[in-house]
Design a protein around this motif. Structure first.
Motif, PDB file in Angstrom:
ATOM      1  N   ASN A  35       0.742  -1.208   0.102  1.00  0.00           N
ATOM      2  CA  ASN A  35       0.188  -0.081  -0.031  1.00  0.00           C
ATOM      3  C   ASN A  35       0.916   1.304  -0.039  1.00  0.00           C
ATOM      4  N   ALA A  36       2.003   1.255   0.746  1.00  0.00           N
ATOM      5  CA  ALA A  36       2.563   2.500   0.975  1.00  0.00           C
ATOM      6  C   ALA A  36       3.441   2.415  -0.304  1.00  0.00           C
ATOM      7  N   ALA A  37       3.851   1.459  -1.250  1.00  0.00           N
ATOM      8  CA  ALA A  37       4.685   1.715  -2.374  1.00  0.00           C
ATOM      9  C   ALA A  37       3.679   2.172  -3.518  1.00  0.00           C
ATOM     10  N   LEU A  38       2.408   1.828  -3.414  1.00  0.00           N
ATOM     11  CA  LEU A  38       1.559   2.375  -4.627  1.00  0.00           C
ATOM     12  C   LEU A  38       1.539   3.910  -4.071  1.00  0.00           C
ATOM     13  N   GLN A  39       1.281   4.203  -2.894  1.00  0.00           N
ATOM     14  CA  GLN A  39       0.752   5.639  -2.399  1.00  0.00           C
ATOM     15  C   GLN A  39       2.124   6.464  -2.688  1.00  0.00           C
ATOM     16  N   ASN A  40       3.380   5.851  -2.753  1.00  0.00           N
ATOM     17  CA  ASN A  40       4.394   6.682  -3.192  1.00  0.00           C
ATOM     18  C   ASN A  40       4.230   7.147  -4.679  1.00  0.00           C
ATOM     19  N   ILE A  41       3.987   6.135  -5.459  1.00  0.00           N
ATOM     20  CA  ILE A  41       3.882   6.413  -6.977  1.00  0.00           C
ATOM     21  C   ILE A  41       2.748   7.455  -7.187  1.00  0.00           C
ATOM     22  N   GLN A  42       1.492   7.353  -6.495  1.00  0.00           N
ATOM     23  CA  GLN A  42       0.604   8.227  -7.002  1.00  0.00           C
ATOM     24  C   GLN A  42       0.948   9.425  -6.293  1.00  0.00           C
ATOM     25  N   ASP A  43       1.544   9.737  -5.089  1.00  0.00           N
ATOM     26  CA  ASP A  43       2.251  11.081  -4.678  1.00  0.00           C
ATOM     27  C   ASP A  43       2.963  11.784  -5.568  1.00  0.00           C
ATOM     28  N   TYR A  44       3.866  11.015  -6.245  1.00  0.00           N
ATOM     29  CA  TYR A  44       4.813  11.503  -7.091  1.00  0.00           C
ATOM     30  C   TYR A  44       3.898  12.010  -8.378  1.00  0.00           C
ATOM     31  N   ILE A  45       3.098  11.248  -8.926  1.00  0.00           N
ATOM     32  CA  ILE A  45       2.290  11.546 -10.137  1.00  0.00           C
ATOM     33  C   ILE A  45       1.364  12.538  -9.901  1.00  0.00           C
ATOM     34  N   GLU A  46       0.873  12.719  -8.511  1.00  0.00           N
ATOM     35  CA  GLU A  46      -0.059  13.710  -8.593  1.00  0.00           C
ATOM     36  C   GLU A  46       0.641  15.144  -7.987  1.00  0.00           C
ATOM     37  N   THR A  47       1.929  15.174  -7.961  1.00  0.00           N
ATOM     38  CA  THR A  47       2.759  16.465  -8.126  1.00  0.00           C
ATOM     39  C   THR A  47       1.953  17.483  -9.132  1.00  0.00           C
ATOM     40  N   ILE A  48       1.658  16.599  -9.910  1.00  0.00           N
ATOM     41  CA  ILE A  48       0.987  17.367 -11.178  1.00  0.00           C
ATOM     42  C   ILE A  48      -0.171  18.395 -10.812  1.00  0.00           C
ATOM     43  N   ASP A  49      -1.215  17.640 -10.043  1.00  0.00           N
ATOM     44  CA  ASP A  49      -2.047  18.174  -9.191  1.00  0.00           C
ATOM     45  C   ASP A  49      -1.577  19.655  -8.515  1.00  0.00           C
ATOM     46  N   ARG A  50      -0.725  19.385  -7.847  1.00  0.00           N
ATOM     47  CA  ARG A  50      -0.249  20.538  -6.723  1.00  0.00           C
ATOM     48  C   ARG A  50       0.611  21.382  -7.164  1.00  0.00           C
ATOM     49  N   TRP A  51       1.351  21.051  -8.081  1.00  0.00           N
ATOM     50  CA  TRP A  51       2.330  22.053  -8.650  1.00  0.00           C
ATOM     51  C   TRP A  51       2.361  22.361 -10.060  1.00  0.00           C
ATOM     52  N   GLY A  52       1.840  21.453 -10.881  1.00  0.00           N
ATOM     53  CA  GLY A  52       1.945  21.610 -12.526  1.00  0.00           C
ATOM     54  C   GLY A  52       0.814  22.554 -12.951  1.00  0.00           C
ATOM     55  N   GLU A  53       1.149  23.017 -14.229  1.00  0.00           N
ATOM     56  CA  GLU A  53       0.127  23.749 -14.994  1.00  0.00           C
ATOM     57  C   GLU A  53       0.091  22.919 -16.364  1.00  0.00           C
TER      58      GLU A  53
END
Length: 711
Positions: free
Chosen positions: A368-386
Motif C-alpha cells: 500500500n505504501a509503495a503504490l501511495q508513493n507512486i501516486q504521490d509522485y504523479i499527483e505533484t501534477i495536481d499540486r504544482w503543475g500547469e
C-alpha cells in the motif's frame, strides 16, 4: 577366461552369440572395432582427437560415428590445433562425426554398437572407456553380443542408446561453429573464427562483448555467493565458512500516521525481501591472452590500471568496484542481470550488490505504501503543475513508470519474440517529450531509483550519445536501461544504429544481454522510422522551474521528500514476472506489468486512481488524436472521401500541416499536398480517431457530425 555361447534371449527373436570377456589393453579392446563402418557409443572419451584417430586406424572403411561423451560438458578446451579443429568441423559438416555432450550429471554408461559389413552388428556393454589413459592401470570387463542389424536385440540396444541421447545430451559439439562458418564467405574470416574458437573465446561476439560477457559470468558467481549467505558472525571459529561479502541491512519502516509512507531505516531488518551486500574484497579476472594488441582490451587495461587493477602478462585482476565504476563512468550504465533459474534480478553498483527480487509476497502495509508513493509522485501534477489535460499527463507518467519497471526483462521477451516478429518493432524504446520544465529529469531519477534500490539516480548526457555509444550498449551484457536526457530529435534521427538495434545482432544463443533505451526530449516528433520503434509519451505540463516562480521551493521540498522515500515496488513486480514466467506468453510487454499493478490494487481493495492507464496511455490519451479533434471542433479541418482515400482539407497555412501529418500512425499512409493531408487508409483513421466517442461527446452526435466529417 573367455566364455562364448549361442543363445536366444528372452524372446528377442534372432539368435545372438554372447561373450563375457576381460579386456586388459587398448589394443585388445579396439579389436572389436575391426571392420566397422558405423559406430554408436555412450562412453567416456578424453578428447575428440582420439575419435579422429579411429577414422585413420580403419583406413577409410569407418564411415561414421555418433558418440555421447558422458564425462565432459565441453570439448573446446581439449582442441589446441587449427588442423584438428578444421578436420573436426569438416567431419561434422559431412555427417561423419557427431559428438554429443552431456547436459547435466555424469553419464557412467558404456555402450557400443558397432555395425560391420554384411549387416553384422556387435553390441557391447561393460566398463571399458574410449580413452587411452583409462587403459594404463585398468582392467575392464564387457559383455559382447553379435547379431544382425535390425534384429530385435539390435533394435532394443539402439533404443537404449537413443534414450541416453534424449535424456542426457542436448548439445552437439562443433554445431554452433559449423553453422557460423557456413554463414561466412571470406576464408580469412573463417580462419580467424576458428582461431578464436581454439582459444575458447566466443566467436560471435566482438572483443568488447566477449570481455564484458566474461565479467558477467564472474559477477553471476558472486551473485550466487550473496544469495546463499544467510548468517553472519564476528567469530570466525563459530562460522561454517569465512567469506568476504558483507551484508548490508536494507529495510523500511512503515509509518501508519503518514498515510503509508516509507522511510529508510538502516537499523531495521528488511521487510521488502531485497538483499543488500558490500563486496569490497571481491575481485574479477580478465584473461588477456589471444586478444589483439592495440585493441579494446588495451584501452580497458589502461583505465582499470588507473583504478588500482593488477595488470599481469596474461590477465588483469581488478576489484568489482573498479570494474563497475569504469562501466558506469564510460557507458553510463551499471551491471544488472537476471538469474532466471533462481528468479532473481541482481545489480552490482560499485561495491554494492543488490538482489532486487523479493523473497516473499508483500505485506499489505508495504504494498500500500509503495503504490501511495507512486501516486504521490504523479499527483505533484495536481499540486504544482500547469496543464490543460491533467488526467492525460498523469496517465502518461504512470505509463512511463510501468515501462521502467518492465525494462530489465526485455531480453526474456526478445527470446520469445525471436523468429516470429521484428524485434525492433516489438521491443519499443521509450520516448518522453515535453517542455524543459515538464519534470522529465526528475521522472528519470524516480524510475531509476525504483529499479535500483535507490543506488542509481542519473543516466547519460545527450552530448555523449552517438552511433558508437549505442553500438557499445550491445556489448556490455547488462539489462539496466540506458537513459538519455534532453536529446534533440535530430540527433536521434542521425543514429542509424537505432533502426535495427535488436534485429541485426541479437540472438538467443549469444548469451549476452542488451539494455532497452529511454529518451527524454524537448522535441515532439522524430522521424517515422523512430516512432514505429518507440512508445511515445507526452508530459504536457509545466512545473515551477525558477526560484522566482510561485511555489518553487515548496514544490522542490515536496518532490524531494517523495523521491527519498524507499519504494520496493520493483521487488514484487520482478518476483511476479519471474516466478509466473509471464514473458513466456510473448503476447505483451509493458502490459504484463500493467496486469500486476491491477492485481495489486485489487488485492488491497484499493481504489485505482482514475488516471491509471488500464490500457496503454499513449493510445488512450494520444496527443495527435487530441490535436486532430481540436482542429475539427475549431472548424480548422473538413473531410471528404475520394475513391478509397480521405482528404483532410485544412484552413491553415501549409507549413502548419506537417505537425498534423506526423501525428498520424504510419499505417494510415498519410501524405501532405498543399493545404490537404491525404489519408490512404480512412477506415483505420476513423477507428483511431474513435468516432463513437466523438458521437457521444459532441452535441451534434445525432447526425450532423458525420455529415460534417464525411461530406
Amino acid at each position: 577366461m573367455e566364455w562364448a555361447t549361442t543363445i536366444n534371449l528372452g524372446g528377442f527373436g534372432n539368435a545372438a552369440e554372447m561373450e563375457w570377456e576381460t579386456v586388459k589393453s587398448w589394443d585388445s579392446f579396439t579389436e572389436f572395432f575391426e571392420g566397422a563402418v558405423h559406430i554408436d557409443a555412450v562412453t567416456y572419451c578424453e578428447s575428440p582427437e582420439l575419435l579422429l584417430d579411429l577414422f585413420e586406424q580403419h583406413d577409410g572403411k569407418l564411415e561414421s560415428m555418433d558418440v555421447l561423451v558422458g564425462n565432459r560438458e565441453e570439448y573446446q578446451s581439449s582442441v589446441d590445433d587449427v588442423t584438428v579443429a578444421r578436420q573436426l568441423q569438416r567431419y561434422y559438416r559431412e555427417d561423419k562425426l557427431i559428438v554429443r555432450l552431456k547436459n547435466r550429471k555424469v553419464v557412467h554408461s558404456k555402450l557400443y554398437r558397432i555395425v560391420k559389413d554384411g549387416d553384422e552388428v556387435t553390441l557391447i556393454s561393460g566398463s571399458a572407456n574410449l580413452s587411452y589413459n583409462s587403459w594404463k592401470n585398468q582392467t575392464n570387463s564387457v559383455v559382447v553380443f553379435r547379431t544382425e542389424v535390425d534384429s530385435q536385440l539390435d533394435q532394443q540396444f539402439k533404443t537404449w542408446i537413443d534414450d541416453h541421447r534424449e535424456q542426457y545430451a542436448d548439445t552437439v559439439f562443433m554445431e554452433d561453429l559449423v553453422a557460423e562458418l557456413e554463414a561466412l564467405d571470406d576464408q580469412e574470416e573463417k580462419d580467424r573464427r576458428i582461431e578464436l574458437w581454439i582459444d575458447n573465446r566466443d566467436t560471435q561476439l566482438t572483443e568488447r562483448g566477449e570481455i564484458h560477457s566474461n565479467v558477467g559470468q564472474e559477477l553471476e558467481e558472486l551473485g550466487q555467493e550473496v544469495d546463499r549467505v544467510v548468517g553472519v558472525t564476528d567469530d570466525p571459529e563459530a562460522a561454517d565458512e569465512v567469506v568476504t561479502i558483507q551484508h548490508e541491512e536494507v529495510g523500511v519502516e512503515i509509518d501508519d500516521e503518514s498515510n503509508g509512507s516509507m522511510e529508510a531505516d538502516d537499523n531495521e531488518q528488511s521487510s521488502t525481501g531485497v538483499t543488500g551486500a558490500k563486496t569490497p574484497e571481491y575481485t574479477i579476472t580478465l584473461p588477456t591472452q589471444g586478444f589483439e594488441t592495440d585493441g579494446y582490451l588495451d584501452r580497458v587495461k589502461t583505465d582499470l590500471k588507473r583504478r588500482g587493477a593488477d595488470v599481469g602478462s596474461d590477465a588483469i585482476t581488478t576489484s568489482v568496484e573498479g570494474y563497475t565504476n569504469y562501466l558506469q563512468t564510460r557507458y553510463d550504465v551499471p551491471k544488472m542481470w537476471v538469474d532466471e533459474e533462481n528468479c532473481r534480478v541482481h545489480l552490482q553498483h560499485g561495491e554494492h550488490h543488490r538482489i532486487l527480487t523479493a523473497d516473499h509476497e508483500p505485506s499489505p502495509e508495504v504494498l500500500n505504501a509503495a503504490l501511495q508513493n507512486i501516486q504521490d509522485y504523479i499527483e505533484t501534477i495536481d499540486r504544482w503543475g500547469e496543464t490543460n489535460n491533467a488526467r492525460a499527463v498523469k496517465a502518461h507518467m504512470y505509463e512511463g513508470i510501468l515501462y521502467g519497471l518492465w525494462a530489465p526483462f526485455v531480453n526474456l521477451y526478445a527470446r520469445q519474440f525471436y523468429g516470429n516478429v521484428t524485434l525492433d518493432n516489438a521491443l519499443q524504446y521509450l520516448y518522453i517529450f515535453g517542455e524543459s520544465d515538464a519534470g522529465k529529469d526528475k521522472f528519470s531519477e524516480f524510475v531509476l531509483r525504483l529499479i535500483s534500490d535507490d543506488l542509481v539516480r542519473g543516466g547519460a548526457d545527450a552530448d555523449d550519445v552517438g552511433k558508437n555509444q549505442i553500438r557499445a550498449l550491445r556489448d556490455l551484457d547488462t539489462v539496466f536501461p540506458y537513459v538519455v536526457s534532453d536529446i534533440a530529435k535530430q540527433k536521434i534521427e542521425r543514429v542509424d544504429t537505432l533502426r535495427n538495434f535488436w534485429q541485426d545482432s541479437w540472438h538467443p544463443s549469444n548469451d549476452i544481454s542488451y539494455p532497452t533505451l529511454i529518451f527524454t526530449s524537448n522535441d515532439s516528433r522524430p522521424n517515422d522510422w523512430f516512432r514505429n520503434r518507440a512508445k511515445m509519451l507526452h508530459f504536457d505540463v509545466a512545473f515551477p522551474s525558477n526560484p522566482e516562480d510561485e511555489g518553487f521551493y515548496e514544490a522542490q521540498e515536496d518532490l524531494n521528500e517523495i523521491l527519498d522515500a524507499t519504494n520496493p515496488i520493483f521487488a514484487y513486480v520482478s518476483r511476479r514476472i519471474l516466478e509466473d514466467e509471464m514473458y513466456l506468453d510473448a503476447g505483451g510487454t509493458v502490459d504484463d506489468v500493467r496486469r500486476i499493478f491491477l492485481d495489486f490494487y485489487d488485492r488491497l481493495d484499493r481504489e485505482r486512481p482514475k488516471y491509471f492507464p488500464e490500457r496503454p496511455a499513449n493510445r488512450r490519451y494520444n496527443i495527435g488524436k487530441r490535436k486532430w479533434r481540436q482542429a475539427f471542433h475549431r472548424d480548422d479541418v473538413t473531410f471528404e472521401r475520394r475513391e478509397n482515400h480521405l482528404i483532410a482539407d485544412f484552413d491553415l497555412e501549409p507549413h502548419e500541416l506537417y505537425s498534423y501529418r506526423k501525428t498520424l500512425p504510419t499505417k494510415m499512409r498519410p501524405e501532405k499536398s498543399g493545404r490537404n493531408i491525404i489519408v490512404k487508409n480512412p477506415d483505420d483513421f476513423e477507428e483511431w480517431l474513435e468516432m463513437d466517442d466523438l458521437r457521444a461527446d459532441d452535441e451534434e452526435a445525432s447526425g450532423g457530425l458525420l455529415q460534417r466529417l464525411f461530406r
